[in-house]
Design a protein around this motif. Structure first.
Motif, mmCIF file in Angstrom:
data_model
loop_
_atom_site.group_PDB
_atom_site.id
_atom_site.type_symbol
_atom_site.label_atom_id
_atom_site.label_comp_id
_atom_site.label_asym_id
_atom_site.label_seq_id
_atom_site.Cartn_x
_atom_site.Cartn_y
_atom_site.Cartn_z
ATOM 1 N N TYR A 11 39.932 37.699 47.360
ATOM 2 C CA TYR A 11 39.033 38.936 47.228
ATOM 3 C C TYR A 11 39.664 40.259 47.851
ATOM 4 O O TYR A 11 39.566 41.289 47.051
ATOM 5 N N GLY A 12 40.302 40.177 48.752
ATOM 6 C CA GLY A 12 41.093 41.252 49.324
ATOM 7 C C GLY A 12 42.029 41.958 48.530
ATOM 8 O O GLY A 12 42.066 43.002 48.153
ATOM 9 N N VAL A 14 42.047 41.342 44.977
ATOM 10 C CA VAL A 14 41.149 41.792 43.537
ATOM 11 C C VAL A 14 40.553 43.149 44.120
ATOM 12 O O VAL A 14 40.849 43.962 43.259
ATOM 13 N N LYS A 15 40.215 43.506 45.394
ATOM 14 C CA LYS A 15 39.411 44.750 45.767
ATOM 15 C C LYS A 15 40.572 45.738 45.837
ATOM 16 O O LYS A 15 40.358 46.746 45.215
ATOM 17 N N GLU A 16 41.797 45.457 46.247
ATOM 18 C CA GLU A 16 42.759 46.440 46.362
ATOM 19 C C GLU A 16 43.193 47.054 45.140
ATOM 20 O O GLU A 16 43.322 48.102 44.885
ATOM 21 N N SER A 18 41.297 46.666 42.193
ATOM 22 C CA SER A 18 40.425 47.460 41.667
ATOM 23 C C SER A 18 40.368 48.957 42.067
ATOM 24 O O SER A 18 39.637 49.823 41.453
ATOM 25 N N GLN A 19 40.946 49.203 43.162
ATOM 26 C CA GLN A 19 40.969 50.699 43.867
ATOM 27 C C GLN A 19 41.831 51.406 43.554
ATOM 28 O O GLN A 19 42.105 52.531 44.328
ATOM 29 N N ARG A 182 48.793 37.536 43.559
ATOM 30 C CA ARG A 182 49.153 39.131 43.598
ATOM 31 C C ARG A 182 49.925 39.380 42.145
ATOM 32 O O ARG A 182 49.649 40.469 41.438
ATOM 33 N N ASP A 196 38.645 41.581 37.663
ATOM 34 C CA ASP A 196 37.162 41.374 37.960
ATOM 35 C C ASP A 196 36.948 39.754 37.639
ATOM 36 O O ASP A 196 37.939 38.935 37.830
ATOM 37 N N ASN A 197 35.848 39.226 38.105
ATOM 38 C CA ASN A 197 35.385 37.982 37.863
ATOM 39 C C ASN A 197 35.850 37.152 36.609
ATOM 40 O O ASN A 197 36.066 36.065 36.660
#
Length: 267
Positions: A11-12, A14-16, A18-19, A182, A196-197
């Motif tokens: 999740y970390g 994916v979040k990175e 997406s930002q 990654r 995303d998902n």
């Protein structure tokens, strides 16, 4: 065998991704408009700008002539102070013997009588920016092959080194798998596929590939007990590279219909 890393780690990543901030590429100097047109071919014209100061940009591609003028040096110095990666394209009859504030490996020579070597510029940009080149590749398709090749090579080498250096059985698997995830997500992002998902199948496939590679490495070590570190490193390198190349083929097949629709609508 269970999943070799925590979901929070995935999740970390994916979040990175997406930002990620979309900053433009600045092209300046001689014939900047011409080079900008070539770099934006088939892509987003807003991803490249040819005016303004070299700050708040992903990188600066600066075209010089036979010599470095005072204006050239001023721009290059400003970019260096702003910590903006700089690629210099030497388009004169002869490349200047000294180009200040730029590494020799970041200078691209234009052969006399030839146009801008866009593929070479793309490779140098990919090497200089590393993972940060992903957002540019998404908007500028001409950069995409070089950026994806660099991502694959970089992550394959990282995994080869990690696997060769870790001697405790299984201790390297979380790192290898996270690096592969990654890489997969970076390649998807370079093709404009949203992180995303919907990318869950890619993540699960990566985890499965990581487990399979580890099982293969154990079998090889049983057969060839000597030089085990070399075998482990080779398996991790080759497996990660193969996974990256498969991801590129997958992304290319997903974006081909989109490109075909865009060309038919523009004709």
């Amino acid at each position: 065998m269970g999943i070799p890393l925590k979901i929070g780690a995935v999740y970390g990543v994916v979040k990175e991704l997406s930002q990620t901030t979309d900053r433009p590429l600045l092209v300046a100097g001689l014939l900047a408009e011409q080079l900008a047109r070539q770099l934006t071919a088939g892509g987003d014209a807003h991803a490249v700008r040819t005016g303004g100061s070299p700050d708040d940009v992903e990188a600066l591609v600066y075209v010089i002539g036979d010599s470095v003028t005072d204006d050239d040096e001023r721009v290059l110095k400003f970019a260096r102070r702003a910590r903006v990666p700089v690629i210099v394209v030497a388009a004169g009859r002869e490349a200047p013997p000294r180009i200040p504030f730029v590494l020799p490996t970041d200078v691209v020579r234009v052969e006399p009588g030839h146009g801008f070597p866009v593929e070479t510029i793309a490779r140098v940009l990919a090497r200089s920016l590393g993972e940060e080149a992903t957002s540019l590749a998404r908007r500028l398709p001409v950069l995409r092959p070089a950026v994806c090749d660099r991502l694959i090579d970089s992550f394959a080498r990282k995994n080869g080194i990690v696997s060769a250096a870790v001697f405790i059985p299984g201790a390297d698997l979380p790192v290898l798998t996270l690096n592969q995830i990654r890489m997969v997500l970076r390649i998807c992002a370079a093709y404009g596929l949203e992180v995303d998902n919907q990318r869950a199948p890619e993540i699960l496939a990566t985890i499965g590939a990581g487990l399979g590679l580890r099982a293969l490495a154990r079998e090889l070590l049983d057969l060839v007990p000597f030089a085990g570190w070399l075998l482990k490193g080779a398996v991790a390198y080759v497996g990660t590279k193969a996974l990256g190349e498969a991801t590129v083929r997958y992304c290319d097949s997903r974006t081909k219909p989109r490109r075909a629709e865009a060309s038919s609508s523009s004709s």
